[in-house]
Design an enzyme around this catalytic site. Structure first.
Site, PDB file in Angstrom:
ATOM      1  N   ILE A 196    -122.392  -0.864 -12.757  1.00  0.00           N
ATOM      2  CA  ILE A 196    -122.338  -1.578 -13.919  1.00  0.00           C
ATOM      3  C   ILE A 196    -122.606  -0.958 -15.280  1.00  0.00           C
ATOM      4  O   ILE A 196    -123.484  -0.155 -15.596  1.00  0.00           O
ATOM      5  CB  ILE A 196    -122.969  -3.120 -13.886  1.00  0.00           C
ATOM      6  CG1 ILE A 196    -124.481  -2.934 -13.782  1.00  0.00           C
ATOM      7  CG2 ILE A 196    -122.538  -3.717 -12.508  1.00  0.00           C
ATOM      8  CD1 ILE A 196    -125.368  -4.244 -13.911  1.00  0.00           C
ATOM      9  N   CYS A 197    -121.933  -1.161 -16.230  1.00  0.00           N
ATOM     10  CA  CYS A 197    -121.978  -0.342 -17.497  1.00  0.00           C
ATOM     11  C   CYS A 197    -122.889  -1.360 -18.524  1.00  0.00           C
ATOM     12  O   CYS A 197    -122.501  -2.555 -19.055  1.00  0.00           O
ATOM     13  CB  CYS A 197    -120.541  -0.341 -18.148  1.00  0.00           C
ATOM     14  SG  CYS A 197    -120.367   0.323 -19.776  1.00  0.00           S
ATOM     15  N   LEU A 198    -124.021  -0.621 -18.708  1.00  0.00           N
ATOM     16  CA  LEU A 198    -124.978  -1.228 -19.847  1.00  0.00           C
ATOM     17  C   LEU A 198    -125.773   0.011 -20.503  1.00  0.00           C
ATOM     18  O   LEU A 198    -125.493   1.187 -20.038  1.00  0.00           O
ATOM     19  CB  LEU A 198    -126.255  -2.020 -19.172  1.00  0.00           C
ATOM     20  CG  LEU A 198    -125.865  -3.333 -18.216  1.00  0.00           C
ATOM     21  CD1 LEU A 198    -126.943  -3.715 -17.301  1.00  0.00           C
ATOM     22  CD2 LEU A 198    -125.354  -4.169 -19.153  1.00  0.00           C
TER      23      LEU A 198
END
Length: 640
Positions: A497-499
């Site tokens: 996931i993109c964080l």
């Protein structure tokens, strides 16, 4: 006459070796009595990799306007500043006692100015882009670690009676003396250096001085700085770096040599080397502004401050600097009247992006203010060269890190990631927060599994979620990846996931962050609005997320998020958190899978078809939930 009596028959500010050129600045009042500064003992460590720097003898530059410069001096300075950007200068005209007096003033500024006055006089670095005033510790950050540097900066425009009030009251009686020292740096030392540099560029000898001459309208900066010894953990995180490698923003920097062995310069062979202390010498370096005007011929010095040798580790480092700038309105375009500049500029187009966007080339003042605002504020991005980069006025400004060829002190020890991971494991084991738990897998210390409670007062609050944190071998200097294994309605499962703290955004990662930071970040962001464009993000209505969480409760014990079992951990979620907080027995669903559970699963399969066009991820998550129900009925007890 540039003199000032100390009451003992010593003229502290008499120009030595040549006639005093500015009699209007004669001083006759006695010096204010302040504690003397005792220089720290020099290091006895001799096996350091010393930087091989040239030495400029300033006394060779003669004439009423300092326009008589021997050709060998021109050649020597041209060689040094076109390759290294650094050199010593001696015979500057001040005695060692005069220089020690200035260090005493710096010592007084940090030891005797009250905290109230320091706060009143804080420089407006972020808004005005000015260092003038007091810079407190912690304004800059490197890899999440706040700096331990205090400064008191006097601008060349701030010595008028009205503007002096912006400095601490404890320093007011010293202002005339500080001003006079600043003028000596500008009117004598800087002017001599600029005369040589003009000749290096094959320009008239006064060319660069004419761009800098008006001291009272200029932006020069006299700085007293105190580098306080940081906590050991800060030095460990930053490998001993206390001020990141950088170029100065100005034209010429004058660093008054002091005994603490902390200054390093990045030499042309890409190796950081130590600058040796030379009593009563100065160290000269070039900055961005003169690099631009010279078309890139004069090299801006790449330097940094690091932890000193062990025999000096207990000292704070007191610094004395004079940063010279061209006048505020000087446009930073190459001086193409110079054949040297024209040739150097052929392969460098600093301002192409400005021109393409119809923007003017910045002036020396504008460049200074832009760099002051940006420095140490975290806007840089890691480049493929291992350094940090930030765009300012279309120019790629580099902040320099350790490189593959840098000395051993700069290397990352191969055992460092393991040491850091074990430290975090111990810290998490002692953490009493019942909202999360994490541990490395048995066969791979770089793969961690976490269990996370949904944040309270949100649609996730009844959920307990499981996932993986994948650490790179360069951890903590590169960020981890995060993968959820349980459906949650906020992020996809089995997807990185993109964080801001994951591998999608290395430019934001700070090595001071860790696994606990990631866990808290996940909890905090879980209830935030999802960005549909972000990798792994799921957009779902709150009631659907809540319904999904409720289904974990209602289907069966094996389907509850708290009872979900990872096929790697082989432990139910609630057991992973049991040592912190017991699961409420009244909420536990102990009944076997029933027909109602199967019916609920079938409802979700139907719901999947109904929502196919509205939210593809919800379909997938609920399909997985139904699949788990069928697996549970068949006797499966893990979720692959």
């Amino acid at each position: 006459m540039l003199t000032r009596s100390d009451g003992h028959g010593t003229d502290l500010y008499r120009a030595v070796a040549y006639p005093p050129p500015f009699p209007s600045f004669a001083m006759t009042t006695e010096l204010v009595q302040i504690p003397a500064w005792t220089p720290p003992a020099e290091t006895k460590k001799e096996d350091l990799d010393w930087a091989p720097l040239h030495t400029l003898d300033l006394s060779k530059i003669q004439g009423e306007d300092f326009d008589q410069v021997p050709q060998d001096v021109v050649e020597q300075v041209g060689e040094a500043f076109s390759k290294d950007g650094f050199m010593y200068a001696v015979n500057h005209g001040l005695t060692h006692e005069q220089v020690l007096r200035q260090f005493a003033i710096g010592q007084y500024a940090f030891n005797n100015v009250s905290e109230e006055e320091k706060k009143r006089c804080v420089a407006d670095m972020v808004n005005a882009g000015s260092f003038v005033g007091y810079k407190p510790m912690g304004h800059w950050q490197l890899q999440g670690v706040k700096d331990r540097i205090e400064q008191l900066n006097f601008g060349s425009q701030t010595f008028t009676p009205a503007k002096r009030e912006r400095f601490p009251v404890q320093m007011q009686s010293l202002m005339d003396e500080i001003h006079e020292f600043a003028r000596y740096n500008h009117d004598v030392i800087l002017r001599k250096v600029l005369a040589v540099l003009s000749l290096v560029l094959k320009l008239p000898v006064q060319t660069l001085w004419n761009l800098s001459a008006d001291h009272e309208k200029g932006l020069d900066l006299l700085r007293y700085a105190l580098y306080r010894t940081p906590p050991k953990e800060d030095d460990t995180t930053l490998n001993g770096v206390r001020l990141q490698g950088h170029t100065d923003f100005n034209s010429v920097s004058i660093l008054w040599s002091q005994p603490i062995t902390s200054l390093e310069v990045l030499m042309p062979d890409d190796v950081w080397r130590t600058v040796r202390y030379r009593p009563n010498a100065i160290v000269l370096n070039m900055g961005d502004a003169i690099h631009f005007l010279s078309g890139g011929f004069l090299k801006p010095t790449i330097h940094r401050v690091v932890a000193p040798p062990e025999d000096q580790a207990h000292y704070d480092r007191l610094g004395l600097f004079y940063f010279a700038l061209f006048n505020d309105d000087v446009e930073l375009k190459p001086l193409t009247d110079s054949p040297v500049v024209r040739k150097a500029h052929e392969s460098r187009n600093f301002w192409d992006e400005c021109k393409r966007n119809g923007l003017p080339i910045p002036t020396a003042g504008e460049w200074e203010r832009m760099r002051v605002r940006a420095y140490g504020q975290g806007g840089q991005k890691k480049g493929s060269d291992g350094h940090d980069h930030v765009k300012i006025a279309g120019v790629d400004v580099t902040l320099y890190n350790d490189t593959k060829n840098s000395n051993k002190r700069a290397h990352i020890n191969s055992s460092q990631p393991i040491t850091r991971i074990m430290s975090e494991l111990k810290e998490l084991g002692e953490d009493k927060d019942s909202g999360y738990a994490a541990h490395p897998s048995e066969d791979n210390i770089f793969e961690w599994h976490f269990t996370l409670r949904g944040p309270q007062n949100t649609e996730f609050e009844r959920g307990v979620y499981h996932g993986k944190i994948l650490l790179p071998t360069e951890y903590p200097f590169r960020p981890p990846d995060v993968v959820f294994l349980t459906p949650n309605g906020r992020w996809e499962v089995n997807t990185k996931i993109c964080l801001t703290f994951t591998g999608f955004h290395e430019e934001f990662w700070q090595p001071a962050w860790g696994i606990r930071t990631a866990l808290l970040g996940l909890q905090s962001l879980m209830a935030s609005k999802a960005d549909e464009s972000a990798a792994g993000a799921v957009v779902m209505a709150p009631e659907d997320r809540e319904e999904l969480a409720e289904q974990y409760v209602n289907i069966a014990d094996l389907l509850r998020s708290s009872a979900w079992t990872c096929n790697v951990c082989q432990v139910q979620n609630h057991a992973l958190l049991a040592h912190k907080h017991a699961i409420d027995e009244n909420e536990a669903i102990k009944a076997p899978v029933s027909s109602e559970s199967e019916a609920a699963a079938e409802d979700h399969v139907r719901l999947k078809d109904e929502r196919a066009r509205g939210c593809e991820y919800v379909c997938d998550a609920i399909y997985e939930l139904a699949r788990v129900s069928l697996c549970a009925r068949a006797g499966a007890h893990t979720y692959a």
